[in-house]
Design a protein around this motif. Structure first.
Motif, PDB file in Angstrom:
ATOM      1  N   LYS A 363      -0.677   0.625  -5.493  1.00 44.84           N
ATOM      2  CA  LYS A 363      -1.085   1.404  -4.310  1.00 44.84           C
ATOM      3  C   LYS A 363       0.165   1.737  -3.530  1.00 44.84           C
ATOM      4  O   LYS A 363       0.995   0.862  -3.262  1.00 44.84           O
ATOM      5  CB  LYS A 363      -2.036   0.550  -3.471  1.00 44.84           C
ATOM      6  CG  LYS A 363      -2.233   1.017  -2.037  1.00 44.84           C
ATOM      7  CD  LYS A 363      -3.663   1.475  -1.796  1.00 44.84           C
ATOM      8  CE  LYS A 363      -3.858   2.003  -0.372  1.00 44.84           C
ATOM      9  NZ  LYS A 363      -3.369   3.390  -0.242  1.00 44.84           N
ATOM     10  N   TYR A 364       0.334   3.008  -3.221  1.00 46.72           N
ATOM     11  CA  TYR A 364       1.539   3.423  -2.499  1.00 46.72           C
ATOM     12  C   TYR A 364       1.280   3.427  -1.006  1.00 46.72           C
ATOM     13  O   TYR A 364       0.275   3.956  -0.532  1.00 46.72           O
ATOM     14  CB  TYR A 364       1.998   4.814  -2.944  1.00 46.72           C
ATOM     15  CG  TYR A 364       2.433   4.835  -4.392  1.00 46.72           C
ATOM     16  CD1 TYR A 364       3.649   4.284  -4.778  1.00 46.72           C
ATOM     17  CD2 TYR A 364       1.612   5.382  -5.376  1.00 46.72           C
ATOM     18  CE1 TYR A 364       4.040   4.286  -6.106  1.00 46.72           C
ATOM     19  CE2 TYR A 364       1.991   5.390  -6.699  1.00 46.72           C
ATOM     20  CZ  TYR A 364       3.211   4.834  -7.062  1.00 46.72           C
ATOM     21  OH  TYR A 364       3.607   4.829  -8.374  1.00 46.72           O
ATOM     22  N   VAL A 365       2.178   2.814  -0.268  1.00 43.34           N
ATOM     23  CA  VAL A 365       2.142   2.897   1.182  1.00 43.34           C
ATOM     24  C   VAL A 365       3.432   3.609   1.587  1.00 43.34           C
ATOM     25  O   VAL A 365       4.520   3.136   1.267  1.00 43.34           O
ATOM     26  CB  VAL A 365       2.088   1.488   1.815  1.00 43.34           C
ATOM     27  CG1 VAL A 365       2.160   1.596   3.334  1.00 43.34           C
ATOM     28  CG2 VAL A 365       0.832   0.759   1.366  1.00 43.34           C
ATOM     29  N   LYS A 366       3.263   4.715   2.272  1.00 43.56           N
ATOM     30  CA  LYS A 366       4.428   5.573   2.557  1.00 43.56           C
ATOM     31  C   LYS A 366       5.209   5.842   1.273  1.00 43.56           C
ATOM     32  O   LYS A 366       6.428   5.695   1.230  1.00 43.56           O
ATOM     33  CB  LYS A 366       5.332   4.937   3.608  1.00 43.56           C
ATOM     34  CG  LYS A 366       4.691   4.905   4.973  1.00 43.56           C
ATOM     35  CD  LYS A 366       5.623   4.280   5.980  1.00 43.56           C
ATOM     36  CE  LYS A 366       4.949   4.196   7.341  1.00 43.56           C
ATOM     37  NZ  LYS A 366       5.574   3.189   8.198  1.00 43.56           N
ATOM     38  N   GLN A 367       4.492   6.158   0.217  1.00 48.80           N
ATOM     39  CA  GLN A 367       5.044   6.491  -1.108  1.00 48.80           C
ATOM     40  C   GLN A 367       5.736   5.330  -1.807  1.00 48.80           C
ATOM     41  O   GLN A 367       6.341   5.498  -2.853  1.00 48.80           O
ATOM     42  CB  GLN A 367       6.043   7.653  -1.048  1.00 48.80           C
ATOM     43  CG  GLN A 367       5.441   8.939  -0.608  1.00 48.80           C
ATOM     44  CD  GLN A 367       6.277   9.550   0.469  1.00 48.80           C
ATOM     45  OE1 GLN A 367       5.883   9.562   1.616  1.00 48.80           O
ATOM     46  NE2 GLN A 367       7.433  10.033   0.107  1.00 48.80           N
TER      47      GLN A 367
END
Lengths: 405, 318, 289, 248
Positions: A363-367
């Motif tokens: 899962k990407y958070v801020k990419q």
């Protein structure tokens, strides 16, 4: 390379991203989805690019097409994929030129990541300019946190220096708290970006965790003898030894530590420690050694992956490359979710979805991959995943590292 | 200069026309085409600058990557403090000065000693710079964020390339150029004929280095990230040498004749046979040596010569 | 005590430098061909050893029975069919060097490309004689010691051949003056071809020995060509027996210097020493002025 | 300014050793302006070393070289050339891949009165005409015959506008006809007021051209005088016969 002519169907799909929407029925399904990459095939970085990245691109290409292709639900059919590959010779100028060639001449639908941090960084401005989402599978730098917002189409898949180093520092601090070790740490690193930045990130974490860094020196990347350095390390009598090393030095310092009888209770080597060749060379002496960028061989689907890899390449997969395969899997999932090649939508899906992949949940958070596998350990002759400890599949740390037999 | 132009008006006009047309490429070329031309220009400029000194004097230098890298680093450091054009000019000046110092110490070496020395120089600069960055800055990475457009880079490199070729040709027509060639032919004779060989060599070595640094600086405008291994990538040194020898290092336009086909070949091979690139490239070299000695220049000159001879022959009979 | 061990390690490292340069000095010093594909035979020797132990589970030393003859023959063919035409047409050594550099650089690309296609670019390594040996209180790796001893033995054998055989006398004469040598009836072409071939075989042997303690891949060759070239220049072109000595100086200075100053500077020290020697004594350490 | 009869070059106590070998030992002699001096002696007697010391190819260990009353020891080779001392070489040295004309232009462009290429080309053609090479002006120097290369060397040296011309066995290897032309050419140059030092084994030329002769053996001057007196000196004859290589 396959150079079959590119028919207008997929051109229409490319156009769909920018042109006013026409009724879906008016569009024919593309007969191919074209993926393009420019990657280092010649020069010093060629070998690494081959085993980590290119092999997975080829394997994925084969497996997807064996399964009929990628499902484009807008057209209600599976579309096979095609790869356009170039050699960037390890030079940023070549990469920039070839990326533009992929996008403008070959009009590929998607671009895949090149190899090594600096090449990914070089490519990032272009793929953002043309709005091609790319999951960077071999880029790690302390600047990630600043660069993220600058390049919304770039995703960072692997453990960045902080994510890679903090668990190590924390583990040593925990062991110290439990009274198992004194927390005397020695760290060495080669004079390359990866080594320097990981070392810096580790020093930062160690300071916060109250560790005593008794030795910290860099060595020349490409050195032919690390014994004097290891002797110096031994003289400081550390109980934890970390090397933010590159493949050739990872091999050399492991061997020389054995020859000198250097037996730290906690030992970490970085890139190359997960290679099958590392295990081949050292046999069961690898047990207890912590390594960078592992994958979980017990994860669902890994058996099939390993077999397919063996069938295609006649050799074992490289655990450090599983993240590359995972990036391809999640790209496919994102395309299938969108149902057509609309790169803006695909980018948004990648940015906001939790994907299940061979490399665990991504899962990407801020990419930035929020929870990538950072540290593994050889246990009973097998690679296991250790940190992040809260990630599904993580095994407990084996401590102390068994002495060299 | 004007006198020279007048005497060579045909080729001058042709060059000006060609330059004008090339300058218009950004109007209709895609970004890919611009990128391809940028790589082409960089290779041509570097090979011409290399041949300007090494081709004429036969001091075979492998320090191209060193000066190229000096240019990149100068830009990376300066662009934070001064405007981009100033930083680019600064890179050329720093390249010039570094070459002066290097030239003073090394240009008494000849033959393979000079070759290996210049190679070692690149490595040494690379290692020491890396050491400095780690010790002082605690990082090896530098970031270059500019908003210079591809078109600007294209036009700048085009200008640099043209100036290099024309400059190299111009020098070959004046005393300095004669002195350089004489040094390549027989340095002792040159010295005893009144040529201040040391000054000529160092000046030309530094001029050539300043072009290399300039090209490095302009190309670096496209890299967001650099470190010493990118800046001092010694494949540049080899590639430039090969291009110049392939084209023929004896003429100002010779290196371009080698660099252009090499870049286009690598562009073709990069797509068609990425895995066999190095094999094909290697076979090319072998073929060149056995079937194209003296480079493409000699081939063309021989062709022109026979054309002229044929025409003269016809004139004689007519 | 550490300093002594560092010194000893430097000696062993220097032995390796000398070892990898011996063959190149035969090729460049005697046959007058600067072979930039030299390191590819080093790489070939390493791969043969790797396959011998990892695939066929045999002692890697046995690989020498395969790699030496192959390297010898290939190098002989290279000299005979690729170099002789160049030697014939060259006006002087400068012109010959330019042609040779291009051709052997091309060969380097071809051999490396073939290796990449057939053996991939993976990093390889195996364990052989990787046990500690204790020498006067210091510890060294057996495989490094073994390579060192082999280097000494090879250098000594070469010395004997050059000194006491007709072949050796011919080679020495050619090193000093090829024209004069041909005038006194030495078949320079034939002996050059043999020296060149022997140099290639030595490259393969050194590749085998070094692969016991340094990991390698298909692209390693050029790095060792350049390392060898530096030792050759340091020793003096054609000073075959000085090669080992030059290697030892380089190794000791690198190790001790790196230890005393900064381990990150080992390679810089290596090149710094080399360049200093070049400036002060451009014909090499072991030549008569 | 020096006029006819003044001493142009004066060598005093010149000494040069290579390793243990003393090539030139305590050598002194003078050359008046406008005269031709022969420097003879067996091979290896140090003659060429003297030229190399005068033209600063080597630095002397001791001694002075006064040119127009000025000590030129310490000047660089190119500076010596610009002081109007030009030379040829024992083994003919032309610039092989440059044309005959360009070879001569070089001398003109960097000699004592530097000029631009266009002007140098005109003068070069005049000089080539004089040495009989005009028809070969456009050929590469490497394509010339041996004798033509010798002529070219002379033209190149003259192009530097020398006051002192140093010829190192310039007449060696010529056939009788060529020799005669060569001797005439040197004589004519001498008549124009150019002072000449010539190392020569061709005794016929020495007799025909030289006003004075200095004989060297093993680095030392063993005789000096007019050609006739010197060549009949028993010590000189002994030196030649005792040398490994008899005179031509």
């Amino acid at each position: 390379m396959d150079r079959r002519t590119f028919v207008k169907g997929s051109a229409a799909v490319v156009g769909a991203a920018t042109l006013p929407r026409t009724p879906a029925q008016a569009q024919a399904a593309p007969d191919k989805i074209r993926f393009g990459y420019a990657i280092t095939q010649s020069g010093p970085l060629g070998p690494g690019a081959d085993s980590t990245t290119v092999s997975n691109y080829k394997l994925w290409n084969k497996l997807v097409n064996d399964a009929g292709g990628i499902m484009l639900k807008k057209f209600g059919k599976k579309v096979p994929i095609e790869m356009v590959a170039y050699d960037d010779q390890g030079k940023p100028d070549e990469l920039l030129k070839l990326t533009e060639r992929l996008i403008q001449q070959d009009k590929v639908d998607m671009v895949l990541s090149p190899y090594a941090t600096h090449m990914n960084l070089a490519q990032a401005p272009i793929i953002n300019k043309y709005e091609y989402p790319v999951i960077m599978t071999t880029a790690t730098t302390n600047k990630t946190y600043e660069l993220g917002p600058r390049w919304p189409y770039a995703f960072w898949n692997i453990a960045q220096p902080r994510e890679a180093s903090q668990p190590l520092s924390k583990a040593i601090a925990d062991l110290k708290k439990q009274g198992k070790i004194k927390g005397r740490v020695a760290a060495i690193y080669p004079s390359v970006e990866y080594g320097v930045e990981n070392n810096e990130a580790f020093l930062e974490a160690a300071k916060k965790d109250g560790l005593e860094v008794v030795f910290n020196k860099s060595y020349a990347f490409g050195a032919s003898d690390l014994q004097p350095l290891i002797r110096e390390v031994m003289a400081t009598n550390p109980d934890a030894f970390l090397a933010f090393s590159y493949p050739p030095d990872t091999f050399m310092l492991t061997e020389q530590a054995q020859i000198l009888g250097f037996n730290p209770q906690f030992m970490y080597v970085a890139i190359g420690g997960v290679f099958p060749q590392y295990k081949d060379k050292f046999g069961n002496k690898v047990n207890g050694i912590l390594v960078y960028g592992p994958s979980d061989p017990k994860a669902p689907g890994m058996d099939e992956y390993a077999k397919a890899h063996r069938d295609l390449f006649k050799q074992e997969y490289e655990p450090g490359g599983v993240n590359v395969y995972a990036a391809l899997q999640l790209t496919q999932q994102a395309i299938e979710t969108v149902g057509e090649i609309d790169r803006k939508k695909i980018r948004d899906v990648i940015a906001n979805t939790t994907f299940k992949t061979l490399w665990g949940e991504i899962k990407y958070v801020k990419q930035l991959n929020a929870n990538p596998w950072a540290v593994g350990q050889w246990q009973n002759g097998e690679l296991t995943v250790i940190y992040p400890a809260d990630k599904a599949g993580a095994k407990p740390l084996l401590f102390p590292k068994p002495a060299w037999s | 200069m004007l006198e020279l132009l007048r005497r060579n008006w045909g080729i001058s006009a042709l060059t000006a026309l060609g330059a004008g047309l090339l300058a218009l490429v950004p109007l209709f070329g895609s970004n890919y085409v611009l990128s391809l031309f940028i790589v082409l220009y960089a290779n041509v400029a570097l090979a011409t600058a290399w041949a300007f000194f090494s081709g004429a004097t036969r001091y075979i230098s492998l320090a191209t990557a060193a000066f190229f890298g000096v240019g990149i680093y100068t830009l990376a450091i300066l662009h934070v403090y001064v405007s981009i054009p100033l930083a680019v000019v600064g890179a050329a000046i720093v390249g010039f000065l570094v070459a002066l110092v290097v030239g003073l110490s090394t240009l008494r070496l000849r033959g393979v000693y000079f070759v290996v020395f210049t190679f070692g120089l690149t490595e040494l600069v690379h290692q020491v710079l890396n050491w400095w960055e780690i010790k002082i800055n605690k990082t090896v990475s530098r970031y270059i964020f500019t908003d210079v457009s591809n078109v600007n880079i294209y036009e700048t490199l085009l200008a640099v390339t043209l100036i290099t070729i024309v400059g190299s040709w111009y020098v070959s027509q004046i005393r300095l150029g004669f002195a350089l060639r004489a040094i390549g032919e027989d340095e002792t004779v040159a010295r005893h004929t009144g040529v201040n060989t040391t000054r000529v060599k160092i000046l030309c070595f530094a001029l050539s280095a300043s072009v290399m640094a300039l090209v490095g600086a302009v190309l670096a405008l496209r890299y967001p990230y650099i470190d010493a291994s990118i800046a001092f990538n010694n494949t540049w040194s080899f590639q430039v040498l090969i291009a110049a020898l392939l084209g023929g290092a004896g003429r100002a336009w010779g290196p371009a004749m080698g660099a252009v086909p090499l870049v286009l070949l690598s562009e073709y091979l990069a797509g068609s046979f990425p895995h066999h690139f190095s094999i094909a490239l290697g076979l090319c070299f072998v073929v060149i040596v056995y079937f194209l000695p003296g480079g493409i220049t000699r081939l063309i000159e021989r062709f022109l010569h026979s054309l002229k001879a044929a025409r003269a022959g016809m004139g004689g009979h007519g | 005590m550490i300093l002594f061990e560092v010194f000893l390690g430097g000696l062993l490292l220097g032995g390796m430098y000398g070892l990898i340069a011996l063959g190149l000095n035969l090729q460049y010093g005697v046959a007058r061909i600067l072979n930039l594909s030299y390191g590819e035979f080093f790489m070939g020797g390493a791969f043969t050893a790797f396959f011998t132990i990892m695939l066929w589970k045999l002692n890697p030393l046995l690989s020498l029975f395969v790699s030496l003859p192959i390297a010898f023959v290939i190098n002989w063919l290279i000299y005979q069919y690729l170099m002789i035409p160049l030697v014939r047409r060259a006006a002087d050594q400068d012109a010959l060097d330019a042609d040779v550099v291009l051709v052997t650089f091309g060969l380097f690309f071809v051999f490396q490309g073939l290796a990449l296609v057939n053996w991939s670019g993976d990093l390889r390594g195996y364990s052989f004689l990787s046990s500690p040996v204790h020498l006067v209180g210091a510890t060294v790796a057996f495989n490094r010691l073994f390579a060192f001893l082999a280097a000494c033995a090879l250098a000594f054998a070469l010395f004997l051949v050059l000194r006491y055989t007709r072949f050796g006398t011919a080679l020495r004469a050619m090193t000093i003056d090829p024209v004069a040598a041909s005038l006194v009836g030495i078949d320079v072409r034939k002996f050059s071809a043999l020296a060149f071939a022997a140099g290639g075989a030595l490259a393969a042997a050194s590749g085998m020995l070094v692969s016991t303690f340094i990991s390698f891949s298909s692209t390693i060759g050029v790095e060792y060509t350049l390392k060898a070239l530096i030792v050759v220049i340091l020793a003096g072109v054609g000073r075959v027996t000085g090669t080992l000595a030059a290697g030892l100086v380089l190794g000791v200075v690198e190790s001790v210097g790196g230890y005393l100053v900064d381990p990150q500077l080992t390679i810089a020290i290596n090149f710094g020493l080399f360049m200093l020697v070049l400036l002060l004594r451009p014909t090499g350490l072991f030549t008569r002025a | 300014m020096s006029g006819p009869g003044d001493i142009l070059l004066s060598i005093r106590g010149l000494q040069k050793a290579f390793g243990g070998l003393v090539a030139v030992r305590d050598l002194s002699f003078d050359i008046p302006q406008g005269k031709i001096l022969g420097l003879i002696g067996p091979n290896g007697s140090g003659k060429t070393t003297v030229l190399n010391l005068v033209t600063a190819e080597f630095a002397p260990d001791r001694g002075t070289i006064l040119f127009k009353d000025r000590d030129i020891v310490g000047a660089k080779s190119f500076e010596v050339c610009r002081m109007r001392i030009a030379r040829t070489f024992q083994l003919v040295r032309v610039l092989p891949h440059m044309t005959t004309r360009e070879n001569v232009m070089l001398g003109r462009m960097f000699g004592s009165a530097p000029t631009v290429p266009a002007h140098a080309a005109k003068e070069a053609d005049a000089l080539l005409d004089r040495v009989g090479l005009k028809p070969r002006a456009g050929m590469f120097a490497s394509q010339l015959t041996y004798i033509d290369q010798k002529r070219l060397e002379l033209a190149r040296a003259l192009a530097a506008h020398p006051e002192l011309l140093l010829l190192d066995e310039w007449l060696a290897g010529l056939n009788p006809t060529e020799l005669k032309i060569g001797i005439d050419l040197v004589r004519q140059i001498g008549r124009e007021g150019i002072t000449i030092v010539m190392i020569e084994h061709v005794m016929e030329a020495i007799r025909a051209l030289c006003h004075r002769v200095v004989v060297m053996n093993a680095g030392e001057r063993i005789a000096e005088g007019t050609p006739d007196s010197v060549l009949s000196d028993p010590q000189v004859i002994q030196a030649y016969l005792g040398g490994s290589d008899a005179a031509a």
